[in-house]
Design a protein around this motif. Structure first.
Motif, PDB file in Angstrom:
ATOM      1  N   UNK A 172      -4.670  23.038  33.471  1.00  0.00           N
ATOM      2  CA  UNK A 172      -4.492  24.468  33.688  1.00  0.00           C
ATOM      3  C   UNK A 172      -3.034  24.765  33.978  1.00  0.00           C
ATOM      4  N   UNK A 173      -2.618  25.974  33.638  1.00  0.00           N
ATOM      5  CA  UNK A 173      -1.231  26.377  33.869  1.00  0.00           C
ATOM      6  C   UNK A 173      -1.177  27.894  33.973  1.00  0.00           C
ATOM      7  N   UNK A 174      -0.552  28.392  35.030  1.00  0.00           N
ATOM      8  CA  UNK A 174      -0.375  29.826  35.168  1.00  0.00           C
ATOM      9  C   UNK A 174       0.810  30.286  34.327  1.00  0.00           C
ATOM     10  N   UNK A 175       0.521  30.985  33.249  1.00  0.00           N
ATOM     11  CA  UNK A 175       1.576  31.559  32.418  1.00  0.00           C
ATOM     12  C   UNK A 175       2.261  32.708  33.139  1.00  0.00           C
ATOM     13  N   UNK A 176       1.479  33.419  33.962  1.00  0.00           N
ATOM     14  CA  UNK A 176       2.016  34.521  34.761  1.00  0.00           C
ATOM     15  C   UNK A 176       1.291  34.573  36.098  1.00  0.00           C
ATOM     16  N   UNK A 177       2.058  34.811  37.168  1.00  0.00           N
ATOM     17  CA  UNK A 177       1.490  35.043  38.491  1.00  0.00           C
ATOM     18  C   UNK A 177       2.051  36.349  39.034  1.00  0.00           C
ATOM     19  N   UNK A 178       1.179  37.194  39.537  1.00  0.00           N
ATOM     20  CA  UNK A 178       1.602  38.456  40.129  1.00  0.00           C
ATOM     21  C   UNK A 178       0.745  38.723  41.363  1.00  0.00           C
ATOM     22  N   UNK A 179       1.315  38.535  42.530  1.00  0.00           N
ATOM     23  CA  UNK A 179       0.572  38.675  43.779  1.00  0.00           C
ATOM     24  C   UNK A 179       0.113  40.105  44.014  1.00  0.00           C
ATOM     25  N   UNK A 180       0.733  41.068  43.301  1.00  0.00           N
ATOM     26  CA  UNK A 180       0.358  42.475  43.456  1.00  0.00           C
ATOM     27  C   UNK A 180      -0.857  42.844  42.604  1.00  0.00           C
ATOM     28  N   UNK A 181      -1.241  41.965  41.718  1.00  0.00           N
ATOM     29  CA  UNK A 181      -2.356  42.244  40.815  1.00  0.00           C
ATOM     30  C   UNK A 181      -3.618  41.528  41.270  1.00  0.00           C
ATOM     31  N   UNK A 182      -4.736  42.231  41.192  1.00  0.00           N
ATOM     32  CA  UNK A 182      -6.040  41.643  41.493  1.00  0.00           C
ATOM     33  C   UNK A 182      -6.818  41.327  40.211  1.00  0.00           C
ATOM     34  N   UNK A 235       6.404  33.684  24.922  1.00  0.00           N
ATOM     35  CA  UNK A 235       6.923  34.985  24.485  1.00  0.00           C
ATOM     36  C   UNK A 235       6.028  36.147  24.923  1.00  0.00           C
ATOM     37  N   UNK A 236       4.806  35.845  25.343  1.00  0.00           N
ATOM     38  CA  UNK A 236       3.870  36.895  25.732  1.00  0.00           C
ATOM     39  C   UNK A 236       4.055  37.259  27.210  1.00  0.00           C
ATOM     40  N   UNK A 237       4.351  38.502  27.474  1.00  0.00           N
ATOM     41  CA  UNK A 237       4.567  38.987  28.836  1.00  0.00           C
ATOM     42  C   UNK A 237       3.259  39.525  29.412  1.00  0.00           C
ATOM     43  N   UNK A 238       3.227  39.715  30.738  1.00  0.00           N
ATOM     44  CA  UNK A 238       2.062  40.317  31.379  1.00  0.00           C
ATOM     45  C   UNK A 238       2.402  40.762  32.790  1.00  0.00           C
ATOM     46  N   UNK A 239       1.744  41.846  33.234  1.00  0.00           N
ATOM     47  CA  UNK A 239       1.843  42.305  34.615  1.00  0.00           C
ATOM     48  C   UNK A 239       0.664  41.793  35.442  1.00  0.00           C
ATOM     49  N   UNK A 240      -0.233  41.055  34.787  1.00  0.00           N
ATOM     50  CA  UNK A 240      -1.399  40.503  35.461  1.00  0.00           C
ATOM     51  C   UNK A 240      -1.182  39.013  35.735  1.00  0.00           C
ATOM     52  N   UNK A 297       0.016  40.055  26.878  1.00  0.00           N
ATOM     53  CA  UNK A 297      -1.402  39.700  26.953  1.00  0.00           C
ATOM     54  C   UNK A 297      -2.268  40.948  27.003  1.00  0.00           C
ATOM     55  N   UNK A 298      -1.729  42.013  27.595  1.00  0.00           N
ATOM     56  CA  UNK A 298      -2.455  43.267  27.652  1.00  0.00           C
ATOM     57  C   UNK A 298      -2.674  43.846  26.253  1.00  0.00           C
ATOM     58  N   UNK A 299      -1.706  43.624  25.342  1.00  0.00           N
ATOM     59  CA  UNK A 299      -1.880  44.071  23.956  1.00  0.00           C
ATOM     60  C   UNK A 299      -3.107  43.426  23.320  1.00  0.00           C
ATOM     61  N   UNK A 300      -3.313  42.152  23.624  1.00  0.00           N
ATOM     62  CA  UNK A 300      -4.482  41.437  23.095  1.00  0.00           C
ATOM     63  C   UNK A 300      -5.764  41.995  23.713  1.00  0.00           C
ATOM     64  N   UNK A 301      -5.713  42.258  25.013  1.00  0.00           N
ATOM     65  CA  UNK A 301      -6.892  42.794  25.706  1.00  0.00           C
ATOM     66  C   UNK A 301      -7.305  44.152  25.147  1.00  0.00           C
ATOM     67  N   UNK A 302      -6.337  44.872  24.603  1.00  0.00           N
ATOM     68  CA  UNK A 302      -6.596  46.242  24.136  1.00  0.00           C
ATOM     69  C   UNK A 302      -6.846  46.355  22.633  1.00  0.00           C
ATOM     70  N   UNK A 303      -7.105  45.249  21.972  1.00  0.00           N
ATOM     71  CA  UNK A 303      -7.323  45.317  20.524  1.00  0.00           C
ATOM     72  C   UNK A 303      -8.571  46.146  20.227  1.00  0.00           C
TER      73      UNK A 303
END
Length: 209
Positions: free
Chosen positions: A3-13, A31-36, A203-209
């Motif tokens: 496992x590997x955290x590509x993104x960590x954001x303590x402000x996101x649940x 290359x994929x960004x995320x706020x989550x 990653x949000x772009x993928x979630x919103x397909x």
């Protein structure tokens, strides 16, 4: 598996779990960004997983290629907000609903990383020229591990959406259609090759397909 955290954001649940495909490495998705929070599962040469997700309000699953069948076996107990499959099926290996068994066994024996990269990236091969991959012997072991998984474990998990490449050179588009039509899953098509991720920025772009 690893496992590997590509993104960590303590402000996101919110958490996005990404079960990647065979031979994937976390560097392939930088290359994929995320706020989550985005947690990647990869390297299926050993198949064990012990994770708990108590600190998140919403969990989304994005499963890619053989990661679809991995998630269907290891993550079916999680109450996902949304489940998205990309170029793979719950069966993984199946003559009608996945990669044909004979073809998969041939890959286990005669795997070529050069040939696999061509099928994986197709027109985008140059964009991935510096991607890290394990050596062929290691990857053959990963293929064998996945073959054994697909032959021993039960199928589970119903996906909400399936993103399918029209000219997939790894998973037969027809086999994926056969499976997801049977499941009444919404199918979305793309002209991208099997590795669709260069077409997205977040990653949000993928979630919103």
């Amino acid at each position: 598996m690893k496992t590997y955290f590509l993104h960590k954001n303590s402000q996101s649940k919110n958490l996005i779990i990404f079960t990647s495909g065979f031979a994937s490495h976390y560097s392939h998705f930088c290359h994929l960004k995320s706020k989550e929070n985005v947690l990647m599962l990869y390297d299926y040469s050993e198949l064990d997983l012990n994770l708990e997700f108590k600190d998140f309000d919403e969990i989304t699953l994005i499963a890619f290629s053989m990661g679809v069948c991995v998630s269907a076996r290891f993550l079916k107990h999680i109450n996902f907000t949304q489940k998205i499959a990309i170029n793979g099926t719950n069966y993984g290996i199946d003559d009608d609903l996945g990669i044909k068994k004979e073809l998969f066994l041939k890959q286990c024996k005669d795997f070529s990383l050069v040939g696999f990269k061509k099928a994986l990236f197709a027109k985008n091969l140059d964009k991935a020229k510096n991607f890290y991959f394990n050596d062929e012997d290691y990857l053959k072991n990963e293929l064998t591990s996945l073959y054994n998984l697909c032959n021993k474990q039960a199928i589970g998990l119903k996906f909400d959406k399936a993103l399918l490449s029209k000219k997939d050179l790894v998973f037969s588009t027809k086999a994926s259609e056969n499976f997801f039509n049977k499941e009444n899953t919404k199918i979305i098509y793309t002209k991208e090759p099997h590795f669709v991720f260069f077409a997205f920025e977040t990653w949000e772009d993928i979630c919103n397909i």
